[in-house]
Design an enzyme around this catalytic site. Sequence first.
Site, PDB file in Angstrom:
ATOM      1  N   HIS A  63      23.144  30.822  26.471  1.00  0.00           N
ATOM      2  CA  HIS A  63      23.675  29.581  27.034  1.00  0.00           C
ATOM      3  C   HIS A  63      23.513  28.418  26.060  1.00  0.00           C
ATOM      4  O   HIS A  63      24.432  27.600  25.893  1.00  0.00           O
ATOM      5  CB  HIS A  63      22.945  29.290  28.348  1.00  0.00           C
ATOM      6  CG  HIS A  63      23.561  28.200  29.168  1.00  0.00           C
ATOM      7  ND1 HIS A  63      24.834  28.270  29.681  1.00  0.00           N
ATOM      8  CD2 HIS A  63      23.066  26.991  29.567  1.00  0.00           C
ATOM      9  CE1 HIS A  63      25.110  27.169  30.371  1.00  0.00           C
ATOM     10  NE2 HIS A  63      24.052  26.373  30.306  1.00  0.00           N
ATOM     11  N   ASP A 103      16.581  22.429  34.276  1.00  0.00           N
ATOM     12  CA  ASP A 103      17.976  22.040  34.035  1.00  0.00           C
ATOM     13  C   ASP A 103      18.033  20.592  33.550  1.00  0.00           C
ATOM     14  O   ASP A 103      17.468  19.707  34.183  1.00  0.00           O
ATOM     15  CB  ASP A 103      18.782  22.191  35.326  1.00  0.00           C
ATOM     16  CG  ASP A 103      20.280  22.222  35.084  1.00  0.00           C
ATOM     17  OD1 ASP A 103      20.691  22.048  33.933  1.00  0.00           O
ATOM     18  OD2 ASP A 103      21.025  22.428  36.057  1.00  0.00           O
TER      19      ASP A 103
END
Length: 367
Positions: free
Chosen positions: A225, A152
């Site tokens: 995403h 992330d």
Amino acid sequence: MTEAFPNGKTPQHVLGPPAPAAVFLVLTVRSGAEAEAKDFLGDIAGVVRSVGFRAREDHLSCVTGIGAELWDRMFDAPRPAGLHPFIEQRGDVHTAPSTPGDLLFHIRARRMDLCFELARQLVGELGDAVSVVDEVHGFRYFDERDIMGFVDGTENPEDQEAVDSVFTPTGGDDPASSTYVIVQKYTHDMAAWEALSVEDQEAAFGRHKLSDMEFPDEDKAPNSHLILNTIEDEDGTEHKIVRDNMVFGSVESGEFGTYFIGYAADVSVTEQMLENMFIGNPRGTYDRILDFSTAQTGGLFFVPSQDFLDDPDGELAAAEPSDAQNDDPASASARIEETDPPNPASADDPAPADDSLGIGSLRRRDQ
């Protein structure tokens, strides 16, 4: 001591290396307690120093954000240009709700006990003037991965790009050296996610799980995403935000999730990202990740400079009339050097610029 930007304003401690521990506190301020809350803004830096002084090497810091409704109740001055209640995103399948929040405390350190103690002291000082409406204790998970197993923050900007992406420039519509932050608490259906093959998980993200390498553009699914979180101008210029997402969870309850927190000088960049994810781009092509992730909260806050927190009335008075339009807009962009001292709401030495947080990419909404 704190070193200000060239424009003379000292930003809050937004940029820094990923911390192993964090506490996110969202508070509402009781009607009639606005004066208490405003007076306390100038005390926050001292509370951070008092708690963090005993362990300076663990880099305790706190970022304070102010919600739109509280701004209207505390100040006679107009809201900053980008400050408004969080915009609910209601798609055909998934919804990003807007939930209450007057104050945000984003607390970070290398140790959870410091984060917890600072949270306890801040809420204790405010007493019955506030109610805690959301509290999340976040932690860093295995080589910067989220609970779904993917790294992330790979696309976060660094150094000067991070400064320019986060802090408002001198001469703009907003007070210089401030920023905006959007927060959301997501819970994940881990059983359904883990039932997918690795290939299907990678297709949802647009990135390889093990290596963290991004797919070539031609191989990315339109609902991945990465595709929906890439924000560009008509001329192809990409706009980024800085996020510091954290994992949270409970084995007992079976609740596992990601706390999203994204900082941007232009909040419409983050809002466009969320619109793409929930509504779709084009409409109906929503983010595949949302089939396994549910947004439980949503809030938008203005993060003023440290100068504003220390003396909000003085800063607002100084801005009337504002001569900011005569300043060079570039003067607010300052590179964070490795030797920069911490700001007042940080109890430690600052992080090197090349460790600064960054984010995924986004397309700016026409305004």
